[in-house]
Design a protein around this motif. Structure first.
Motif, PDB file in Angstrom:
ATOM      1  N   TRP A  56       0.783  -1.310   0.406  1.00  9.79           N
ATOM      2  CA  TRP A  56       0.222   0.283  -0.371  1.00  9.79           C
ATOM      3  C   TRP A  56       0.715   1.064   0.312  1.00  9.79           C
ATOM      4  N   GLN A  59       4.844   3.519  -3.767  1.00  4.99           N
ATOM      5  CA  GLN A  59       3.972   4.135  -4.990  1.00  4.99           C
ATOM      6  C   GLN A  59       4.600   4.236  -6.400  1.00  4.99           C
ATOM      7  N   TRP A  61       3.407   0.771  -7.122  1.00  5.63           N
ATOM      8  CA  TRP A  61       2.119   0.482  -7.115  1.00  5.63           C
ATOM      9  C   TRP A  61       0.986   1.154  -7.525  1.00  5.63           C
ATOM     10  N   HIS A  62       0.857   2.535  -6.663  1.00 11.24           N
ATOM     11  CA  HIS A  62      -0.447   3.502  -6.637  1.00 11.24           C
ATOM     12  C   HIS A  62      -0.749   4.265  -8.327  1.00 11.24           C
ATOM     13  N   ARG A  66      -2.671   0.769  -9.325  1.00 12.09           N
ATOM     14  CA  ARG A  66      -3.010  -0.935  -8.379  1.00 12.09           C
ATOM     15  C   ARG A  66      -2.872  -1.891  -8.791  1.00 12.09           C
ATOM     16  N   ARG A  67      -2.283  -2.292  -9.841  1.00 11.87           N
ATOM     17  CA  ARG A  67      -2.378  -3.918 -10.283  1.00 11.87           C
ATOM     18  C   ARG A  67      -2.467  -4.492  -8.958  1.00 11.87           C
ATOM     19  N   LEU A  68      -3.133  -5.633  -9.320  1.00  9.90           N
ATOM     20  CA  LEU A  68      -2.946  -6.688  -8.613  1.00  9.90           C
ATOM     21  C   LEU A  68      -2.573  -8.315  -9.400  1.00  9.90           C
ATOM     22  N   LEU A 183       4.466  -5.919  -4.336  1.00 10.13           N
ATOM     23  CA  LEU A 183       3.218  -7.005  -4.756  1.00 10.13           C
ATOM     24  C   LEU A 183       4.163  -8.245  -5.082  1.00 10.13           C
TER      25      LEU A 183
END
Length: 294
Positions: A56, A59, A61-62, A66-68, A183
């Motif tokens: 979370w 940076q 990832w955002h 916000r890929r999962l 991730l």
């Protein structure tokens, strides 16, 4: 990179070493009543919390929505299982040999990382790096002490753990470049939970937690390990790894002091000069890498 940022990153990485050692001390204390497989499972369950926090706070990832999704799910699962096996080996060693000896031998992961980089990544390794690897490995053998009266095959456990941890480090470089490290860490931690719980089941399952006091130590173990990983990730994001890695070997004397203070262990004859050779080998590899990058 400002000098102050590098100094702060080094300070954070050293604090992470303290938390790693605190986790190890708690594991050694609990190992008299709980199996290494149980402790590994507990560590991974509580480790999901800091892994999620790390994701979370990323940076990258955002910025990428916000890929999962991760394309290489098989590799994620394999890394999680490898982590679970590495923990099992290392936690077993903490319960069977001196704290400082187990921790020092685990620093041989740099030796294995070089070998795995050649085998799995096709890297070309020069003469100096191979000399550094040999020096480090000689140090490991000296710490293990084959031929000494104090030698035990249990010394092979942290060595196997170091090899497995090195394998997770090298395979991390096989993931697609656009996948955030946080991730990968979260998903690998999730599979490590599954793997460690399965291993605990094979080793006889979970015994009842004897008291709230033990439960507190178990939670503290997971939190200490989680904080250590978080701080290490933060420090790696602040500066290059080559700036931090030489200071990681301060963990060797730190582990010696902790083992002496908390368990009355002082395996000076077992650790030195082998521990110095391990550190010299690691620093040589780092120095060669930094020269190549420049």
């Amino acid at each position: 990179m400002p000098t102050g940022s590098v100094a702060l990153a080094i300070g954070i990485s050293l604090i992470s070493l303290v938390f790693f050692d605190l986790m190890g001390l708690i594991i050694k204390r609990l190992s008299t009543d709980y199996s290494a497989a149980e402790l590994s499972a507990y560590r991974n369950v509580f480790g999901l919390i800091p892994s999620a926090i790390a994701l979370w706070s990323s940076q990258a990832w955002h910025q990428k929505g916000r890929r999962l999704r991760v394309r290489q799910w098989g590799l994620v699962a394999v890394r999680g299982l490898i982590v679970a096996l590495a923990q099992l080996m290392f936690y077993l060693s903490l319960g069977r040999i001196a704290f400082a000896s187990a921790t020092t031998i685990s620093y041989s992961s740099g030796v294995f990382m070089t070998a795995f980089a050649v085998l799995l990544l096709g890297e070309r390794v020069g003469r100096l790096r191979w000399i550094a690897v040999i020096v480090g490995f000689v140090g490991v053998v000296m710490v293990m002490g084959p031929g000494r009266d104090t030698f035990s095959t249990n010394s092979l456990l942290p060595l196997a753990a170091a090899a497995l941890y090195a394998l997770t480090g090298v395979t991390a470089r096989l993931f697609d470049q656009d996948v955030p490290s946080a991730l990968v860490n979260l998903y690998s931690s999730g599979y490590a939970v599954i793997g460690s719980v399965a291993i605990a089941g094979l080793f006889g399952g979970f015994s009842p937690v004897e008291s709230l006091y033990d439960l507190g130590w178990i939670v503290a173990m997971g939190i200490a390990g989680g904080i250590a990983v978080l701080l290490l990730m933060v420090s790696y994001r602040m500066t290059e790894q080559s700036n931090l890695a030489p200071f990681s070997y301060l963990g060797i004397p730190m582990a010696f002091v902790f083992g002496w203070v908390f368990f009355g262990e002082a395996p000076w004859q077992d650790l030195f000069p082998g521990a110095i050779l391990i550190a010299v080998g690691g620093v040589l590899v780092i120095w060669r890498e930094s020269r190549s990058n420049r």
